[in-house]
Design a protein around this motif. Structure first.
Motif, mmCIF file in Angstrom:
data_model
loop_
_atom_site.group_PDB
_atom_site.id
_atom_site.type_symbol
_atom_site.label_atom_id
_atom_site.label_comp_id
_atom_site.label_asym_id
_atom_site.label_seq_id
_atom_site.Cartn_x
_atom_site.Cartn_y
_atom_site.Cartn_z
ATOM 1 N N LEU A 68 0.753 -1.165 -0.214
ATOM 2 C CA LEU A 68 0.001 0.080 -0.164
ATOM 3 C C LEU A 68 1.049 1.225 -0.137
ATOM 4 N N MET A 69 0.422 2.162 -1.004
ATOM 5 C CA MET A 69 1.267 3.260 -1.029
ATOM 6 C C MET A 69 0.520 4.508 -1.070
ATOM 7 N N PRO A 70 0.537 5.397 -0.260
ATOM 8 C CA PRO A 70 -0.554 6.777 -0.315
ATOM 9 C C PRO A 70 -0.353 7.524 -1.487
ATOM 10 N N PRO A 71 -1.540 8.171 -1.925
ATOM 11 C CA PRO A 71 -1.416 8.746 -3.184
ATOM 12 C C PRO A 71 -0.431 10.011 -3.060
ATOM 13 N N THR A 72 -0.196 10.499 -4.213
ATOM 14 C CA THR A 72 0.921 11.694 -4.430
ATOM 15 C C THR A 72 0.174 12.858 -3.687
ATOM 16 N N GLY A 73 1.085 13.484 -2.886
ATOM 17 C CA GLY A 73 0.323 14.637 -2.301
ATOM 18 C C GLY A 73 -0.268 14.429 -1.016
#
Length: 92
Positions: A68-73
């Motif tokens: 899981l990776m957070p969205p950019t920004g």
């Protein structure tokens, strides 16, 4: 067939004690081929020098799950103020 495997295992242990690890590896691979169903003469003739063992987790449970990776920004929410948390709005 078990007598052949026992003989190969004995030779493998002797080779390992004598620190001839390449011979021990070759004998181990022959044992695995015989246990897998290969005839002993083909197992002895097989070249297993280029084979590599499968790494842990390469096909096990959870290996196809994406990280899981957070969205950019995206920024995490602010932490609550410890001086005002857990206090009711009504004063007595």
């Amino acid at each position: 067939m078990t007598a052949e495997i026992d003989d190969l295992e004995t030779r493998m242990r002797q080779a390992a004690k004598a620190t001839d690890f390449e011979l021990a590896r070759s004998l181990r691979d022959q044992i695995n081929l015989i246990r897998g169903g290969a005839p002993p003469n083909e197992a002895a003739a097989a070249d297993t020098g280029g084979l590599t063992r499968q790494q842990n987790g390469s096909m096990g449970l959870g290996t196809s799950q994406s990280k899981l990776m957070p969205p950019t920004g995206w920024k995490p929410a602010k932490k609550p103020d410890l001086m005002t948390s857990n206090q009711s709005r009504k004063r007595r």
